[in-house]
Design a protein around this motif. Structure first.
Motif, PDB file in Angstrom:
ATOM      1  N   GLY A 171       0.788  -1.226   0.000  1.00 28.81           N
ATOM      2  CA  GLY A 171       0.000   0.000   0.000  1.00 28.81           C
ATOM      3  C   GLY A 171       0.819   1.275   0.000  1.00 28.81           C
TER       4      GLY A 171
ATOM      5  N   THR B 187     -12.013   7.487  -1.033  1.00 28.85           N
ATOM      6  CA  THR B 187     -11.642   7.621   0.373  1.00 28.85           C
ATOM      7  C   THR B 187     -12.905   7.497   1.222  1.00 28.85           C
ATOM      8  OG1 THR B 187      -9.811   9.093  -0.176  1.00 28.85           O
ATOM      9  CG2 THR B 187     -10.545   9.068   2.106  1.00 28.85           C
TER      10      THR B 187
ATOM     11  N   GLY C   9     -13.707   6.672   7.213  1.00 31.21           N
ATOM     12  CA  GLY C   9     -12.641   6.363   8.161  1.00 31.21           C
ATOM     13  C   GLY C   9     -11.244   6.524   7.604  1.00 31.21           C
TER      14      GLY C   9
ATOM     15  N   GLU D  41     -10.057   4.857   4.856  1.00 30.34           N
ATOM     16  CA  GLU D  41      -9.630   3.715   4.051  1.00 30.34           C
ATOM     17  C   GLU D  41      -9.696   4.051   2.564  1.00 30.34           C
ATOM     18  OE1 GLU D  41     -10.821  -1.000   3.268  1.00 30.34           O
ATOM     19  OE2 GLU D  41     -11.967   0.220   4.695  1.00 30.34           O
ATOM     20  N   LYS D  42      -8.699   3.549   1.814  1.00 30.16           N
ATOM     21  CA  LYS D  42      -8.621   3.787   0.376  1.00 30.16           C
ATOM     22  C   LYS D  42      -9.155   2.573  -0.386  1.00 30.16           C
ATOM     23  CE  LYS D  42      -6.338   7.769   0.543  1.00 30.16           C
ATOM     24  NZ  LYS D  42      -6.895   9.042   0.031  1.00 30.16           N
ATOM     25  N   ILE D  43     -10.082   2.837  -1.280  1.00 31.24           N
ATOM     26  CA  ILE D  43     -10.590   1.797  -2.177  1.00 31.24           C
ATOM     27  C   ILE D  43     -10.040   2.115  -3.562  1.00 31.24           C
ATOM     28  CG2 ILE D  43     -12.619   0.656  -3.123  1.00 31.24           C
ATOM     29  CD1 ILE D  43     -12.285   0.292  -0.121  1.00 31.24           C
TER      30      ILE D  43
ATOM     31  N   ASN E 182      -8.070  -3.044  -5.462  1.00 31.77           N
ATOM     32  CA  ASN E 182      -8.681  -3.799  -4.363  1.00 31.77           C
ATOM     33  C   ASN E 182     -10.201  -3.748  -4.326  1.00 31.77           C
ATOM     34  OD1 ASN E 182      -9.449  -1.348  -3.146  1.00 31.77           O
ATOM     35  ND2 ASN E 182      -7.671  -1.299  -1.785  1.00 31.77           N
TER      36      ASN E 182
ATOM     37  N   ILE F 101     -12.369  -6.672  -2.473  1.00 32.78           N
ATOM     38  CA  ILE F 101     -13.039  -6.191  -1.257  1.00 32.78           C
ATOM     39  C   ILE F 101     -14.546  -6.375  -1.351  1.00 32.78           C
ATOM     40  CG2 ILE F 101     -13.709  -4.060  -0.066  1.00 32.78           C
ATOM     41  CD1 ILE F 101     -10.817  -3.184  -0.185  1.00 32.78           C
TER      42      ILE F 101
ATOM     43  N   SER G  68     -14.730  -8.557   2.093  1.00 30.44           N
ATOM     44  CA  SER G  68     -15.699  -7.930   3.010  1.00 30.44           C
ATOM     45  C   SER G  68     -16.527  -8.989   3.733  1.00 30.44           C
ATOM     46  CB  SER G  68     -16.609  -6.966   2.243  1.00 30.44           C
ATOM     47  OG  SER G  68     -17.384  -7.654   1.279  1.00 30.44           O
TER      48      SER G  68
ATOM     49  N   ARG H 173     -14.296 -10.059   6.524  1.00 27.40           N
ATOM     50  CA  ARG H 173     -14.122  -8.969   7.498  1.00 27.40           C
ATOM     51  C   ARG H 173     -15.350  -8.803   8.398  1.00 27.40           C
ATOM     52  NH1 ARG H 173     -12.399  -2.961   5.406  1.00 27.40           N
ATOM     53  NH2 ARG H 173     -12.648  -1.799   7.365  1.00 27.40           N
TER      54      ARG H 173
ATOM     55  N   TYR I 162     -21.001  -1.062   5.079  1.00 27.22           N
ATOM     56  CA  TYR I 162     -19.653  -0.816   4.542  1.00 27.22           C
ATOM     57  C   TYR I 162     -19.687  -0.714   3.016  1.00 27.22           C
ATOM     58  CZ  TYR I 162     -14.777  -1.926   3.309  1.00 27.22           C
ATOM     59  OH  TYR I 162     -13.509  -1.930   2.772  1.00 27.22           O
TER      60      TYR I 162
END
Length: 881
Positions: A139, A628, A631, A633-635, A639, A643, A648, A651, A662
């Motif tokens: 990352g 973004t 929180g 987090e980068k998508i 990914n 994800i 997910s 997770r 999410y």
């Protein structure tokens, strides 16, 4: 020297055709790793490669010049099992990396672009981290940076291959140093060619007396025989130059050019022959002194001398003809290459809005193409082209040159004049789509689109001939014309639809579904979330977003799609169960259900529906950059697919609502990103176009005229109402799990010839379950809501076939065992459905044997948009009308 711990033992390089870039990476790393003592297997493959092709001659040339081993190479088509066998995958571009990750998503973390991986290694590769640490730390490198791509030199001069090599070699050197734990290997980079250590010994040849002409007359390909007849001349006309191009008649001549001189004496300027031109004695004497005349046989001597002179004249004429053809071929090749480069540049300039550049490059393409056409109609070329069979390649070159000249004049140049209408910067301003110039240009776009279609047909009609180089040139021309036709037809469709559908004549509202193909449905995947999109005067907003469980189901059906649909799907309650509304492979069926149900529960009448999947979103994120989340987090483009479709679920294994929230946050961020994006509109349109091409973006309109236009494109995603060979295969998840993320498909459609009104056909779908981790949450791998007793990790799929109109099913087989099947009709096509179980790590094959009418035309084989891009093989003869 032993390599450090946690280094890969198998590395795979990936590019497109596996003949230019990835072979360079493979061979450089093989030699450098061997020198450093690193124990590693190095291979390569291509996402669009044909198996068994040799390395591109220019790649061979640059490798050899720099001292690397280029021998014994054969290309390979990239398959999931090749990726499975590799500890580390290094690709030439971000596009290749994404293709690898889609092909084997379970291993996506070990797939990098070559430049990306070297950035991770840092400045001291010999002391860098192990592979596991690098994977975990990936990352810290921007995975969307433009400098991660190595440009393709295919179709360009050797200088471009040199540039490509100069880019790849130091990057691979860093990888080799890291593998062997020895920074000294970097000193070898750039030095092998000078020392010859570890590489080829190259022989030198005199440029004046030993040069070889290996180019064919095809106008771009390189080979050992020309298009003029296949024979070989191994002596030059006047300077000892050797040509490997054929003469026009097929004979092989090993003599000097000027008089049949044989042996070791020069015929006329240094050419050496091993046979005399007349078939007389050979040795170390000149052509005129080969006979004893002391017995007074002067008449015979004169006759032989005349024969020698006559033969010499014939040989000289052949050499002159061959030389002129070679000269013309070189000119045609150069002209056509210039035309191709300028034509592609003109098309790109049009799409980027640079009208001046578009006009200039289009006119240059027309000029070069006209020059090629003039050369191909010269007296010598035309005469040689008229020779039966042997002249076939020359005739094909004539037709190609004429086609390029006409296409450039009648299509490219007028298209360039529309640059302002197609300018992406004018099409999109901020969050508003400005379509007025596009609408004004629509009549002219329609004419040019029709004209481009004519040229596609014209190129299809050119005989590729028996000469491979000419066939390759014809294929390149087809690609050029086909791409231009696609651009014009797409622009014409956009000009007809965009203004009204984006609210130019009044507000429009659309149901937007995000399909998740980890649990497959007919149009792709289960709908995981939705939005209501509003379009008013070109401005797009999404005032309402929701997860699938936010949608209130009506208690009774609000529409009726007919008896055929109902007989197949009514037991799954598609009209009232949001999860099953899109079971039919026809997108209009799902769209009509969503629109009717939305009206029932809200009172709002929608104007259409749109669907897309995370894979199409990944193409867009490559252009817009990462999302973004609240929180932080980068998508990213890399990914977003694993994800949303896999990780997910791991997770949030114990909190399904948290997972939906999410994913909904990702959807909101994506909508915001698209509505505020101010970057490269041309690149954004290209990304969306790819999603449409792969049938991952679907659009339906309640306006009948608009819907009719949509059904002529991949956007419509309707069952084809065509009188043509047809094979559609759809996977429906029947296990209530998310295992379709791990399924890989191979589809084959084979039919007999055209000799009778009916013929036998076989449609084969091969399914492989690549799951290798049974510790995943039950929500992912366990059955849910099915009465079938299946084990965890086993995919339960209803495999649904739609056959050619009028076809009759003879039998359905699963792994060569005949099985019972469901039959029916959908969209005018016979329907066959068979339930199969695919255990983890196993492959199951389903075959449908049928007798079908011998429909004319090309086979239609639509592909369901799931996680993989399946291998599709079609062997169906195109019969006449």
């Amino acid at each position: 020297m032993s390599a450090p711990e946690d280094r890969p033992t198998s590395i795979l390089f990936v590019c497109t055709g596996n003949i230019c870039r990835s072979p360079i990476g493979e061979r450089v790393l093989r030699d450098l790793a061997a020198w450093s003592g690193a124990q590693v297997t190095v291979t390569s493959a291509g996402v669009g490669a044909a198996n068994g092709q040799p390395m591109h001659p220019s790649s061979v040339e640059v490798l050899t010049e720099h001292g690397y081993d280029a021998a014994g190479f054969e290309s390979r088509y990239l398959r999931p099992q090749i990726l499975e066998e590799s500890d580390l995958v290094l690709t030439m571009t971000r596009e290749h990396r994404a293709a690898c990750q889609r092909a084997l998503p379970a291993r996506w973390r070990r797939m990098f672009t070559l430049a990306e991986f070297v950035k991770l290694l840092g400045d001291a590769p010999a002391d860098a981290e192990g592979l596991s640490e690098l994977v975990a730390d990936r990352g810290r490198v921007d995975t969307n940076a433009d400098d991660l791509d190595i440009a393709d030199p295919m179709g360009k001069p050797t200088a471009e291959f040199e540039r490509c090599f100069a880019e790849i070699e130091p990057l691979v050197g860093s990888v080799a140093a890291w593998l062997g734990g020895d920074g000294e290997v970097l000193g070898r980079v750039g030095a092998l060619g000078a020392s010859g250590d570890g590489g080829f010994d190259t022989a030198s040849a005199s440029a004046s007396t030993g040069s070889t002409i290996n180019d064919s007359v095809s106008g771009g390909a390189t080979g050992n025989s020309s298009a003029s007849g296949g024979a070989t001349t191994n002596s030059g006309a006047s300077g000892g130059a050797t040509g490997n191009d054929s003469a026009s008649g097929g004979a092989t001549t090993n003599s000097g050019a000027s008089g049949g001189a044989t042996g070791n004496d020069s015929a006329s300027g240094g050419a050496t022959g091993n046979d005399s031109a007349s078939g007389e004695a050979t040795g170390n004497s000149s052509a005129s002194g080969g006979e004893d005349t002391k017995d007074g046989a002067s008449g015979g001597s004169h006759r032989r001398r005349r024969m020698l002179i006559g033969s010499g004249i014939v040989v000289a004429l052949i050499v002159v003809v061959v030389g002129w053809l070679a000269y013309s071929a070189f000119g045609i090749k150069s002209d056509l290459e210039d035309a191709r480069v300028d034509a592609n540049a003109a098309r790109k300039a049009v799409l980027s809005g640079d009208q001046d550049a578009a006009t200039s490059r289009a006119q240059a393409a027309a000029s070069s193409a006209k020059s090629a056409s003039d050369r191909a109609h010269g007296v010598v070329w035309a005469a040689a082209a008229s020779v039966p069979l042997l002249g076939s390649p020359l005739k094909s070159v004539q037709e190609m040159s004429d086609t390029v000249a006409d296409f450039a004049t009648e299509v490219l140049v007028p298209t360039a004049d529309l640059g302002a209408a197609l300018d992406p910067s004018e099409l999109r301003r901020g969050d508003t789509i400005g379509t007025a110039p596009l609408a004004a240009a629509q009549p002219q776009l329609a004419k040019l689109a029709a004209a481009s279609d004519v040229y596609v047909t014209r190129v299809e009609g050119i005989d590729p001939s028996w000469l491979g180089q000419v066939a390759d040139a014809r294929d390149e021309l087809y690609g050029l014309v086909h791409d231009a036709s696609g651009t014009l037809n797409g622009s014409n469709v956009a000009a007809q639809l965009l203004p009204a559908m984006t609210g130019a004549d009044g507000p429009r509202n659309y149901f937007v579904a995000l399909q998740t193909p980890s649990e497959s449905r007919g149009t792709g995947g289960l709908v995981g979330g939705f939005a209501i999109l509003n379009a008013t005067k070109g401005r797009l907003t999404a005032p309402e977003l929701g997860a699938n469980n936010d949608f209130r189901y009506p208690t009774t059906p609000q529409t009726d799609l007919g008896s055929d649909f109902n007989s197949l799907y009514a037991t799954f309650h598609p009209y009232t169960d949001f999860r099953n509304a899109n079971m039919s492979p026809s997108f209009p069926d799902a769209a009509q259900i969503w629109i009717a149900n939305w009206h029932e529960v809200t009172g709002e009448q929608l104007d259409g529906a749109i669907a897309l999947d995370p894979i199409a979103l990944s193409y867009v994120l490559k252009v817009t950059g990462p999302l973004t989340l609240p929180g932080g987090e980068k998508i990213t483009a890399d990914n977003v697919v694993p994800i949303t479709l896999s990780t997910s679920y791991e997770r949030f294994a114990d909190n399904n609502q948290a997972r939906k929230d999410y994913l909904q946050s990702i959807s909101k961020a994506a909508v915001k990103q698209l509505s505020t994006f101010k970057g490269d509109t041309s690149a954004l349109l290209e990304a969306l176009g790819r999603g449409v091409h792969e049938r991952r973006i679907m659009v339906y309109s309640t306006d009948p005229d608009e819907e009719k236009i949509l059904q002529t494109t991949n956007l419509g995603h309707e069952i084809g109402d065509v009188d043509a060979p047809y094979a559609s295969v759809t996977i429906q998840n029947a296990g209530g799990n998310k295992l379709d993320y791990y399924l890989r498909r191979k589809l084959e459609y084979v039919a007999a010839g055209c000799s009778s009104d009916k013929r036998d056909s076989v449609i084969t779908m091969q399914l492989t379950n690549t799951l290798d981790d049974l510790s995943l949450p039950d929500y992912v791998i366990a059955p849910n809501g099915t009465a079938f007793p299946i084990d965890k990790g086993t995919a339960l799929s209803n495999v649904e076939f739609l056959l050619s109109k009028g076809a009759t099913v003879k039998g359905v087989f699963v792994d060569d065992q005949e099985v019972l099947y469901q039959d029916g009709t959908l969209g005018g096509h016979p329907y066959v459905g068979a339930m199969v179980q695919v255990p983890p790590g196993k492959t199951v094959t389903v075959k449908v044997f049928a007798t079908e009418p011998t429909w004319p035309g090309e086979a239609v084989v639509p592909v369901q948009p799931l996680v993989d891009n399946p291998e599709v093989t079609v062997r169906v003869p195109e019969c006449g009308s």
